[in-house]
Design a protein around this motif. Structure first.
Motif, PDB file in Angstrom:
ATOM      1  N   LEU A  30       4.042  -3.179   8.640  1.00 21.54           N
ATOM      2  CA  LEU A  30       3.544  -2.041   9.413  1.00 21.54           C
ATOM      3  C   LEU A  30       2.831  -1.037   8.514  1.00 21.54           C
ATOM      4  CD1 LEU A  30       3.494  -0.539  12.173  1.00 21.54           C
ATOM      5  CD2 LEU A  30       5.637   0.532  11.459  1.00 21.54           C
ATOM      6  N   ILE A  31       3.446  -0.710   7.396  1.00 23.97           N
ATOM      7  CA  ILE A  31       2.828   0.240   6.457  1.00 23.97           C
ATOM      8  C   ILE A  31       1.538  -0.336   5.891  1.00 23.97           C
ATOM      9  CG2 ILE A  31       3.134   1.338   4.203  1.00 23.97           C
ATOM     10  CD1 ILE A  31       6.096   1.691   4.983  1.00 23.97           C
ATOM     11  N   PHE A  32       1.532  -1.623   5.563  1.00 26.41           N
ATOM     12  CA  PHE A  32       0.322  -2.242   5.026  1.00 26.41           C
ATOM     13  C   PHE A  32      -0.839  -2.135   6.009  1.00 26.41           C
ATOM     14  CE2 PHE A  32      -2.370  -6.032   4.943  1.00 26.41           C
ATOM     15  CZ  PHE A  32      -2.953  -5.871   3.699  1.00 26.41           C
ATOM     16  N   PHE A  33      -0.603  -2.495   7.265  1.00 23.94           N
ATOM     17  CA  PHE A  33      -1.688  -2.464   8.240  1.00 23.94           C
ATOM     18  C   PHE A  33      -2.098  -1.042   8.593  1.00 23.94           C
ATOM     19  CE2 PHE A  33      -0.258  -6.851   9.134  1.00 23.94           C
ATOM     20  CZ  PHE A  33      -1.462  -7.476   8.861  1.00 23.94           C
ATOM     21  N   MET A  34      -1.180  -0.099   8.552  1.00 21.48           N
ATOM     22  CA  MET A  34      -1.548   1.303   8.803  1.00 21.48           C
ATOM     23  C   MET A  34      -2.459   1.826   7.701  1.00 21.48           C
ATOM     24  SD  MET A  34       1.957   2.980  10.293  1.00 21.48           S
ATOM     25  CE  MET A  34       1.374   4.617   9.941  1.00 21.48           C
ATOM     26  N   LEU A  35      -2.157   1.472   6.460  1.00 21.77           N
ATOM     27  CA  LEU A  35      -2.954   1.973   5.343  1.00 21.77           C
ATOM     28  C   LEU A  35      -4.276   1.233   5.177  1.00 21.77           C
ATOM     29  CD1 LEU A  35      -0.163   2.518   2.682  1.00 21.77           C
ATOM     30  CD2 LEU A  35      -1.303   4.243   4.079  1.00 21.77           C
TER      31      LEU A  35
END
Length: 131
Positions: A30-35
């Motif tokens: 989730l954090i990877f795709f948000m960033l």
């Protein structure tokens, strides 16, 4: 042997699978795709700030457009949106002269952008936005 049963020791409870590693992986994804994603296209409005207007000497008559939710006022006089370009014509000393835009209480951003689009369509591109 008829009454004897096999003794395998104490009964073991089945081992539960831990969900912690799976939750960690989901949060990392989730954090990877948000960033790494772009949330929208960046839009810019080409307007001059107060510094550009102060840097040059003002020429000609005042050209202040007050933007309210209901009416546009050119130099304090209520002016219709269709008549705004025609009313600005005699006040413009040159084609690149600045026009000052001042949004008033209650005027939203869309109203300001609509007025700016109308002015640009009428050939007035040097706009200064003030509070």
């Amino acid at each position: 042997m008829s009454g004897d049963s096999f003794d395998f020791g104490p009964r073991r409870h089945p081992r539960r699978m831990s969900l912690t590693p799976m939750i960690d992986v989901v949060f990392l994804l989730l954090i990877f795709f948000m960033l790494s994603s772009r949330f929208g296209m960046d839009a810019t409005l080409p307007i001059a700030g107060g510094a550009e207007g102060a840097g040059r000497e003002w020429q000609g008559a005042p050209r202040l457009i007050d933007i309210t939710p209901d009416v546009l006022m050119l130099n304090g006089v209520a002016t219709g949106e269709d008549a705004l370009i025609a009313a600005l014509g005699p006040l413009m000393p040159s084609d690149d002269a600045a026009v000052v835009l001042r949004p008033r209480a209650g005027a939203d951003l869309q109203r300001l952008v609509d007025v700016m689009d109308r002015l640009r369509a009428g050939g007035i591109g040097n706009l200064i936005l003030i509070e």
